[in-house]
Design a protein around this motif. Sequence first.
Motif: not given
Ligand code: ARG
Length: 505
Positions: A62-63, A65-67, A141, A144, A148, A250-254, A257, A340
């Motif tokens: 999930t981390m 992803g698109s970021g 959520k 997000m 994505i 944002w790219a590191y988010d997740g 999880n 996600t």
């Molecule tokens: N890091 C992910 C990306 O780069 C997005 C993650 C969204 N966050 C989450 N908790 N699912 O696309």
Amino acid sequence: KGHEGGFNNEGPRSRGSNFSGSEVQTQGKGAALEGGEPVANDAINLERRVGLLSGIALIVGTMIGSGIFVSPKGVLERTGSVGLSLVIWAGCGVLSLMGALCYVELGCLLPSSGAEHTYFLTAFGHLPAFLFAWVSIILLKPAMLAIICLSFSKYLVEAFVSQCEPPLQAIRLLGALTIVVITFINCYSVKLATKVQNIFTAAKLLAIMIIVIGGVVKLIQGNTQYLDNGFEGSTDNFGNIATAFYSGLWAYDGWNNLNYVTEELKKPYTNLPRAIIIGLPLVTVCYLMVNVSYLAVMSKDELLASETVAVTFGNRVLGWAAFLMPLAVTLSTFGAANGTAFTSGRLCFVAAREGHMVDALSFVHVRKLTPSPALIFNAVIALMMVIPSDIGSLIDFFSFTAWIFYGGAMAALLLMRYTKKDEPRPYKVPIIIPIIVLIVSVYLVIGPIIDDPQIEYLYATSFIIAGLFFYFPLVHYKKTLPGMGHLTTLIQMILEVVPTDVMPD
Ligand code: ARG
């Protein structure tokens, strides 16, 4: 293992408040945690089906992803220099790792699903937990998931219509379809959803390896000129640095999880720490290397001019195999969307179980044991968000709100060091780490507001406050919405869902 969070011997309806007031039947007997590990039985509940590998895939998949395929532009634009942008990427990784280590302590101290919701509930009580659930479930959520899935369809559509501007309606329609497909997978079977997650995680790691190898080859060939002028042009504006962090984060988010699904994790006390210790450094290293690779083939200005960095990279380096890049991005985003949806469903499920959302959202399918009402609810809101919106500002807005809550979780950890001093902590993080993360999150939230107030931040704050209007009548005073009982029964019949049994003390 009783605490105010999930593993409680009271039924979900007897504890919290209720939006419904319906008479529903529970079945089966409770699942137990013996010696800290689960015991199999025939209760109606979510089962422990996530092992170490799937746990890592849930985090890493999930981390990534698109970021990493989109954000390098945002970070570079705001930092102004190649050197500083790499520093920010590394900083985001370190910050996420520190945050995640704190979540290991929290997850082992309070091993119920729902992450922040559980931690806020135990540390601060119902109101903060509800406000978190409110904002996350209704806004964050689903947003997000929408972001994505939109990135997914953007890359997919672009791959087919490379000659002209991709039609917006097609992108939206395909984004919406993706949300539906992913939700179906998740409602159908937990096993299938984790399998999808594992396969797509492997695929995206492979894609990252291709980028890194391509970059290394270029560097060895002597293409280092774009990296040479390092810190030239760096910004010295604090607000810019905070928003640069937002793009990177944002790219590191997740990274949190797995904490949403602790109740479904096999051997949570060993697998939660392991998955985080393996997953976070892995992603950080990947991201840094990918950024260097991008800069091995394009200059700062070229990177800034490209809407889709990864595709530009592919066109320059991969030759006839350039089509692999958009393909990799679609695989990556699809996997991230799946993860996600998986975890968001669990958050909604847990919040409803606590009486913070309508009852029906805490029900699971009788045979498949998936929290389908929660998954579908999340999808429906996400579908409404697939409307015209600027992904960039959505992402800023997202990070702003998310970091209020990550900071809150750090405060919860620090508070519980006093209020739950003697509870066993299988893992105890050095106290300086949550303090640092708390300070940084305050900076991340306040910095941009002071520097360049945007109306979005006000929207976000007012939305949080709006939750109060629902909290007092529906949760605190336990008023029932008219017709809710019938609606609950209807949902039960259509979706074949029942309330779960709750773990005994
Ligand atoms: N890091 C992910 C990306 O780069 C997005 C993650 C969204 N966050 C989450 N908790 N699912 O696309």
